[in-house]
Design a protein around this motif. Structure first.
Motif, PDB file in Angstrom:
ATOM      1  N   GLY A 259       0.779  -1.210  -0.031  1.00 42.41           N
ATOM      2  CA  GLY A 259       0.164  -0.099   0.024  1.00 42.41           C
ATOM      3  C   GLY A 259       1.008   1.093  -0.163  1.00 42.41           C
ATOM      4  O   GLY A 259       0.235   2.192   0.274  1.00 42.41           O
ATOM      5  N   LEU A 278       0.168  -6.931  -1.097  1.00 45.71           N
ATOM      6  CA  LEU A 278      -1.250  -6.933  -0.882  1.00 45.71           C
ATOM      7  C   LEU A 278      -2.011  -8.071  -1.519  1.00 45.71           C
ATOM      8  O   LEU A 278      -3.086  -8.721  -0.919  1.00 45.71           O
ATOM      9  N   THR A 311      -5.272  -1.863  -1.877  1.00 45.22           N
ATOM     10  CA  THR A 311      -5.991  -1.729  -0.459  1.00 45.22           C
ATOM     11  C   THR A 311      -7.602  -2.362  -0.765  1.00 45.22           C
ATOM     12  O   THR A 311      -8.363  -2.508   0.361  1.00 45.22           O
ATOM     13  N   LYS A 315      -9.402  -4.970   1.908  1.00 45.58           N
ATOM     14  CA  LYS A 315     -10.348  -4.280   2.577  1.00 45.58           C
ATOM     15  C   LYS A 315     -11.638  -5.256   2.696  1.00 45.58           C
ATOM     16  O   LYS A 315     -12.313  -5.666   3.370  1.00 45.58           O
ATOM     17  N   THR A 356      -6.416  -0.315   6.973  1.00 44.06           N
ATOM     18  CA  THR A 356      -7.457  -1.020   6.042  1.00 44.06           C
ATOM     19  C   THR A 356      -8.216  -1.962   6.590  1.00 44.06           C
ATOM     20  O   THR A 356      -9.523  -2.322   6.488  1.00 44.06           O
TER      21      THR A 356
END
Length: 397
Positions: A259, A278, A311, A315, A356
């Motif tokens: 991120g 990620l 992200t 999330k 997040t």
């Protein structure tokens, strides 16, 4: 006989800092339990009751956008009111907002108590038929000591006379509004709750039986207890998922990792922002809860994810954990590359991931290593990331 009108003030104007650990997490009233923000849980506990005629939330001026994101759509919801610096002042602002409609009764509820049951709420309302005010309370079971200096015991209190107060606290509207207005003129004194103001004003305040599950979320560990309450205290089990991802370099001037945008002589090639760290972490979380991989939820053939920030994917995975009544225990990511140098960016990566997923940075580990100039990473042709995720979920036999 005319049915009494009942309004509710949800006091949500605090910053909730005691409930945060590590990263600068959302205030406690906006953090999620059971996949839903605490404040939304609290509001809906009252909207579920047909006898409630109006609900108004009193919020912090910095939280307007967060509140709007809750999407609380109900004809009984009034526009939010901006609170004051103190809880007492915030309640008064809520009372002022209700003054034009002048309900018969008003219930005042802490936003951080999302488990007010219909039984408790109903008992408080019923008591207002005879008394000026009412509040739920529980007997104190611990022995209570009094100390004058915080170091030595001065005396032991008679716990038979002590009760722990909860909310909602209910009152006849005109009386508590008048009492709050008078109390606001007193300098150098803040009342601890609305019942104390009522007592000070000479109002008769009744006690009704509280509920052990009607907890006030105050400290970080209270979120785990809240999840257990929502899951019905089901036994929990820990599951582990792993993730692996690789992306090649292509011409560019920076890479996205964890991120964080890191300047480099190339960028990573991919459909989204190609954040290999990620992506691996998202797959690890999805694997732990048996929800496939990132491609199932965000197909590379779908152009809406072209250039998307990873992200968003992370999330989503965290939201699925919450919806399943689970929580993330810890995350571990390893990034393999010769360049760019990662170490100085690790703190920022942990902050992004923590924010997040709404977890503490202490639950996140990020490590970087090289492949000793071996293979495609050694030739600086791309970056590899591996991740593992431990997730606690309600056990299903």
């Amino acid at each position: 006989m005319r049915q009494k009108s009942i309004a509710v003030i949800i006091v949500a104007a605090g910053k909730g800092e005691r409930a945060s650990v590590g990263a600068a997490l959302d205030p406690k009233q906006y953090r999620r339990i059971g996949g839903k923000p605490v404040l939304a849980q609290t509001v809906q506990a009252f909207l579920a009751l047909p006898q409630i005629s109006r609900v108004v939330a009193v919020i912090h001026p910095d939280h307007v956008a967060r509140y709007e994101e809750l999407g609380l759509v109900d004809e009984r919801m009034m526009p939010p009111v901006i609170g004051a610096e103190t809880r007492q002042g915030s309640v008064l602002e809520g009372l002022k907002a209700l003054a034009p409609i002048r309900p018969d009764f008003v219930l005042i509820q802490d936003a951080a108590r999302p488990f007010a049951s219909p039984q408790v709420i109903g008992d408080v309302i019923a008591a207002l038929g005879e008394f000026d005010g009412a509040l739920p309370a529980l007997p104190v079971t611990d022995t209570i000591k009094r100390s004058l200096d915080g170091q030595q015991v001065a005396t032991t209190e008679d716990r038979k006379q002590l009760l722990a107060a909860q909310t909602p606290q209910g009152f006849r509207f005109g009386q508590i509004f008048s009492a709050h207005m008078r109390a606001s003129t007193i300098r150098n004194r803040q009342f601890t709750d609305d019942a104390e103001i009522a007592e000070w004003a000479g109002l008769r305040v009744a006690l009704v039986t509280g509920d052990r599950d009607n907890i006030k979320i105050t400290h970080p560990e209270d979120f785990a207890r809240a999840e257990r309450i929502l899951s019905g205290d089901l036994p929990m089990e820990t599951r582990v998922g792993t993730g692996f991802d690789v992306h090649p370099f292509e011409p560019g001037d920076a890479v996205w990792l964890g991120g964080v945008r890191i300047p480099h002589k190339a960028k990573l090639k991919g459909h989204s922002d190609a954040d290999v760290a990620l992506h691996a972490l998202t797959d690890a979380i999805l694997g732990a809860i048996g929800e496939g991989d990132i491609g199932v939820h965000f197909p590379p053939s779908d152009m809406q994810w072209k250039g998307a920030a990873s992200t968003v994917f992370l999330k989503h995975a965290g939201g699925l954990v919450a919806q399943a009544g689970g929580r993330i225990v810890n995350l571990d990511v390893t990034i393999v590359c010769e360049a760019p140098r990662i170490a100085q960016h690790v703190p920022a990566m942990r902050e992004v991931i923590a924010e997040t997923l709404e977890i503490a940075t202490t639950r996140i580990a990020i490590k970087a290593t090289t492949s000793e100039q071996l293979g495609f990473t050694g030739r600086e042709e791309g970056i590899v990331a591996m991740a593992s995720a431990s997730v606690e979920l309600p056990r299903v036999d």
